[in-house]
Design an enzyme around this catalytic site. Structure first.
Site, PDB file in Angstrom:
ATOM      1  CB  VAL A  15      -0.921   0.053   1.206  1.00 19.37           C
ATOM      2  CG1 VAL A  15      -1.831   1.373   1.156  1.00 19.37           C
ATOM      3  CG2 VAL A  15      -1.754  -1.295   1.174  1.00 19.37           C
ATOM      4  CE  LYS A 106      -7.100  -5.223   7.335  1.00 16.22           C
ATOM      5  NZ  LYS A 106      -6.816  -5.910   5.894  1.00 16.22           N
ATOM      6  CB  VAL A 133     -13.660  -1.334   5.518  1.00 14.30           C
ATOM      7  CG1 VAL A 133     -14.658  -2.407   5.227  1.00 14.30           C
ATOM      8  CG2 VAL A 133     -13.285  -1.194   7.021  1.00 14.30           C
ATOM      9  N   GLY A 188      -0.998 -14.818  -5.376  1.00 13.60           N
ATOM     10  CA  GLY A 188      -0.629 -13.750  -4.244  1.00 13.60           C
ATOM     11  C   GLY A 188      -1.867 -13.144  -3.801  1.00 13.60           C
ATOM     12  CD  GLU A 191      -1.165 -11.702   4.463  1.00 11.01           C
ATOM     13  OE1 GLU A 191      -0.375 -12.094   5.353  1.00 11.01           O
ATOM     14  OE2 GLU A 191      -1.767 -10.738   4.376  1.00 11.01           O
ATOM     15  CG  ASP A 202      -9.270  -9.286   6.520  1.00 14.35           C
ATOM     16  OD1 ASP A 202      -8.331  -8.444   6.519  1.00 14.35           O
ATOM     17  OD2 ASP A 202      -9.965  -9.203   5.361  1.00 14.35           O
ATOM     18  CE  LYS A 206     -10.828  -6.276   5.035  1.00 14.74           C
ATOM     19  NZ  LYS A 206     -10.568  -7.138   3.919  1.00 14.74           N
TER      20      LYS A 206
HETATM   21  P1  NAP Z   1       3.016  -4.844   3.545  1.00 15.25           P
HETATM   22  O1  NAP Z   1       3.435  -5.017   1.895  1.00 15.25           O
HETATM   23  O2  NAP Z   1       3.548  -6.051   4.453  1.00 15.25           O
HETATM   24  O3  NAP Z   1       3.813  -3.627   4.135  1.00 15.25           O
HETATM   25  C1  NAP Z   1       4.180  -3.293   5.406  1.00 15.25           C
HETATM   26  C2  NAP Z   1       5.091  -2.032   5.262  1.00 15.25           C
HETATM   27  O4  NAP Z   1       5.457  -2.044   6.896  1.00 15.25           O
HETATM   28  C3  NAP Z   1       6.343  -2.670   5.125  1.00 15.25           C
HETATM   29  O5  NAP Z   1       7.058  -1.690   4.331  1.00 15.25           O
HETATM   30  C4  NAP Z   1       7.417  -2.904   6.200  1.00 15.25           C
HETATM   31  O6  NAP Z   1       8.657  -2.846   6.401  1.00 15.25           O
HETATM   32  C5  NAP Z   1       6.750  -1.696   7.362  1.00 15.25           C
HETATM   33  N1  NAP Z   1       6.806  -2.174   8.666  1.00 15.25           N
HETATM   34  C6  NAP Z   1       6.244  -3.423   9.294  1.00 15.25           C
HETATM   35  N2  NAP Z   1       6.587  -3.449  10.749  1.00 15.25           N
HETATM   36  C7  NAP Z   1       7.273  -2.383  10.791  1.00 15.25           C
HETATM   37  C8  NAP Z   1       7.824  -1.640  11.871  1.00 15.25           C
HETATM   38  N3  NAP Z   1       7.602  -2.235  13.232  1.00 15.25           N
HETATM   39  N4  NAP Z   1       8.273  -0.391  12.067  1.00 15.25           N
HETATM   40  C9  NAP Z   1       8.518   0.337  10.819  1.00 15.25           C
HETATM   41  N5  NAP Z   1       7.776  -0.110   9.521  1.00 15.25           N
HETATM   42  C10 NAP Z   1       7.128  -1.305   9.616  1.00 15.25           C
HETATM   43  O7  NAP Z   1       1.726  -4.568   4.023  1.00 15.25           O
HETATM   44  P2  NAP Z   1       0.497  -3.986   3.124  1.00 15.25           P
HETATM   45  O8  NAP Z   1      -0.337  -4.982   2.363  1.00 15.25           O
HETATM   46  O9  NAP Z   1       0.943  -2.844   2.446  1.00 15.25           O
HETATM   47  O10 NAP Z   1      -0.455  -3.402   4.147  1.00 15.25           O
HETATM   48  C11 NAP Z   1      -0.333  -2.416   4.881  1.00 15.25           C
HETATM   49  C12 NAP Z   1      -1.690  -1.922   5.790  1.00 15.25           C
HETATM   50  O11 NAP Z   1      -2.443  -1.538   4.697  1.00 15.25           O
HETATM   51  C13 NAP Z   1      -2.314  -3.024   6.806  1.00 15.25           C
HETATM   52  O12 NAP Z   1      -2.911  -2.553   7.674  1.00 15.25           O
HETATM   53  C14 NAP Z   1      -3.191  -3.708   5.572  1.00 15.25           C
HETATM   54  O13 NAP Z   1      -4.275  -4.421   6.552  1.00 15.25           O
HETATM   55  C15 NAP Z   1      -3.956  -2.768   5.128  1.00 15.25           C
HETATM   56  N6  NAP Z   1      -4.545  -3.023   3.775  1.00 15.25           N
HETATM   57  C16 NAP Z   1      -3.764  -3.540   2.765  1.00 15.25           C
HETATM   58  C17 NAP Z   1      -4.540  -4.149   1.649  1.00 15.25           C
HETATM   59  C18 NAP Z   1      -3.607  -4.590   0.544  1.00 15.25           C
HETATM   60  O14 NAP Z   1      -4.288  -4.900  -0.570  1.00 15.25           O
HETATM   61  N7  NAP Z   1      -2.330  -4.935   0.452  1.00 15.25           N
HETATM   62  C19 NAP Z   1      -5.612  -3.346   1.403  1.00 15.25           C
HETATM   63  C20 NAP Z   1      -6.440  -2.761   2.416  1.00 15.25           C
HETATM   64  C21 NAP Z   1      -5.749  -2.445   3.504  1.00 15.25           C
HETATM   65  P3  NAP Z   1       9.671  -3.545   5.244  1.00 15.25           P
HETATM   66  O15 NAP Z   1       9.405  -3.276   3.839  1.00 15.25           O
HETATM   67  O16 NAP Z   1      10.907  -3.123   5.572  1.00 15.25           O
HETATM   68  O17 NAP Z   1       9.363  -5.049   5.605  1.00 15.25           O
HETATM   69  N1  HSE Z   2      -6.555 -10.008   2.897  1.00 17.24           N
HETATM   70  C1  HSE Z   2      -7.299  -9.085   2.581  1.00 17.24           C
HETATM   71  C2  HSE Z   2      -8.486  -9.714   1.390  1.00 17.24           C
HETATM   72  C3  HSE Z   2      -7.115  -7.726   1.864  1.00 17.24           C
HETATM   73  O1  HSE Z   2      -8.306 -10.546   1.193  1.00 17.24           O
HETATM   74  O2  HSE Z   2      -9.588  -9.056   1.348  1.00 17.24           O
HETATM   75  C4  HSE Z   2      -6.798  -6.569   2.816  1.00 17.24           C
HETATM   76  O3  HSE Z   2      -7.948  -6.241   3.302  1.00 17.24           O
END
Ligand code: NAP
Ligand code: HSE
Length: 430
Positions: A15, A106, A133, A188, A191, A202, A206
């Site tokens: 994100v 969330k 969400v 992908g 996870e 999850d 939400k």
């Molecule tokens: P991600 O790809 O795993 O990225 C997490 C990031 O946070 C990484 O850059 C990581 O650093 C950093 N991080 C983790 N722990 C840390 C710490 N203790 N101190 C500093 N940085 C830290 O996760 P994501 O998919 O982007 O998701 C991020 C958030 O958005 C979550 O709350 C998720 O639920 C929400 N979200 C995600 C999606 C989606 O489609 N992915 C959709 C809606 C909401 P490194 O890169 O160095 O490991």
């Molecule tokens: N893991 C979530 C999903 C995406 O499968 O919908 C992030 O909210």
């Protein structure tokens, strides 16, 4: 053009990188909308040496979150790291320092949202969470604003793309659960550790966020009865289809006479229902208001670009407020305390699949357990017998019955010596 609005990101993963890419590509347009440029001043990550999928000066990347939170040139913190702690501590620190916060988290908002929103208001800061969400689907802003005039009757949602993908594969291709999960992981969507998605956690986070806003009452994730999809078999999809239903993981919050029903579980949905047609990784949320009637939101619930769209919408709202020096005065606060209803207060129709010994009198014994508990059978179908093991499958549809009574009957059925297993128990969502 006003003075630049400084942004600090905590997290530069899927994100965070999407946000940085969009800011780089559309920065001039955003600046015109807001009346000032938006500048990324710093991004905190776990491992600063990791290559990033975003056009960002490596000198801005740090492992030191505290330095970001202490930077006076950062007015807006974007928390996109995930998890409850230390995200909670960082968001508190940011608000206490008078910084506005955008979060996509969330879990954080479900567990700590009301407390953090109260702190934000106290400090005159914004805490916005559209991306938490449904990824790119506008949901939080409509609940905060556009639907505010309504008394909301229900929220029904498919809000986990991973499980919806798995269930769609099971329904359309007859894949079994393990096979569909492996495919979701290969693509992908799921996870490596899929627990949060497949066990329904999850979706429960939400739903907690949506229900808290929709009903103006506090709904904590642990109050939501949560069941995952791991026990479903490809046969359930076949039998459900024969009866005119599909199986979906549906999150429901519904106002009833004595309180609020709040549940995440796989359910049977009639194939003509709008949510029954939402397939693959798509999400959809159906909200019924007393003035609007039913409104349906549908789209991509995850992924870098859709989620960045929601994060940036929040960022632009805040940046404009920063430019015009408008402190936040609005805050979520509960209007009433709605009790969360237990199984003794909920009625549904149910689909039950039981594996039994293929012998005379077995069906009568099951029927007696149900009848003794005041559960009336609507239809019974005996499915494939396993001649080697001398077992058969019974698929039972009940009439409307109290959930606690059905659960008690099932516990008794499971104890019968002629029953190998109560394989599936699903509610019919009407
Ligand atoms: P991600 O790809 O795993 O990225 C997490 C990031 O946070 C990484 O850059 C990581 O650093 C950093 N991080 C983790 N722990 C840390 C710490 N203790 N101190 C500093 N940085 C830290 O996760 P994501 O998919 O982007 O998701 C991020 C958030 O958005 C979550 O709350 C998720 O639920 C929400 N979200 C995600 C999606 C989606 O489609 N992915 C959709 C809606 C909401 P490194 O890169 O160095 O490991
Ligand atoms: N893991 C979530 C999903 C995406 O499968 O919908 C992030 O909210």
């Amino acid at each position: 053009m006003g003075e630049a609005v400084g942004v600090g990101l905590i997290g530069l993963g899927v994100v965070g990188s999407g946000v940085v890419r969009a800011l780089a590509e559309r920065g001039e347009y955003f600046a015109r909308q807001v009346g000032a440029p938006i500048v990324v001043r710093r991004a905190a990550v776990r491992d600063p040496a990791k290559p990033r999928n975003a056009p960002i000066d490596p000198a801005l990347i740090t492992a030191d979150v505290d330095s970001l939170l202490a930077d006076p040139a950062i007015q807006v913190v974007i928390e996109v790291m995930g998890g409850e702690e230390p995200a909670h501590r960082y968001v508190r620190q940011a608000l206490e320092a008078g910084k506005h916060v955008v979060t996509a988290n969330k879990e954080l908002m479900a567990k700590r949202g009301p407390e953090l929103l109260a702190l934000a208001r106290e400090r005159g800061c914004y805490l916005l969470f559209e991306a938490s969400v449904g990824g790119g689907i506008p949901l939080i802003a409509p609940l905060r604003r556009d639907l505010l005039a309504n008394r909301i009757a229900s929220v029904r949602a498919i809000i986990n793309g991973t499980t919806n993908y798995i269930l769609t594969r099971m329904a359309q291709e007859g894949a079994d659960y393990a096979e569909a999960l492996a495919e979701a992981q290969r693509l992908g969507y799921a996870e490596p550790d899929p627990t949060n998605d497949v066990e329904g956690y999850d979706a429960a986070y939400k739903l907690a966020v949506l229900a808290t806003l929709a009903f103006r009452t506090r709904v904590a994730p642990e109050q939501i009865r949560t069941e995952g999809i791991t026990r479903l078999s490809a046969r359930d999809f076949l039998y459900a289809a024969e009866l005119g239903y599909v199986i979906k993981l549906v999150a429901v919050a519904e106002r009833r006479d004595r309180g609020l029903l709040a549940r995440v579980a796989p359910v049977l949905l009639h194939r003509d229902e709008p949510l029954a047609k939402v397939d693959g990784v798509y999400n959809a949320v159906q909200i019924v208001g007393d003035l609007t009637g039913m409104v349906l939101f549908e789209g991509r619930g995850a992924g870098a670009e859709p989620t960045a769209s929601a994060v940036i919408a929040d960022l632009l709202e805040i940046a404009e407020a920063v430019v015009h020096r408008v402190p936040n005065r609005a805050a979520w606060s509960p209007e009433e305390e709605l009790p969360i209803l237990g199984p003794e207060e909920i009625e549904n129709r149910y689909y039950i699949r039981v594996t039994v010994a293929d012998r005379p009198g077995v069906l009568a014994r099951l029927a007696k357990c149900l009848g003794d508990n005041d559960v009336s059978i609507a239809a019974v179908n005996q499915k494939e017998a396993n001649e080697d093991q001398q077992t058969a499958e019974l698929v039972i549809m009940t009439h409307r019955a109290r959930e606690s009574a059905v659960l008690k009957a099932l516990a008794e059925i499971a104890e019968l010596p002629v029953v190998s297993e109560v394989s599936t128990f699903l509610r019919v969502e009407e």
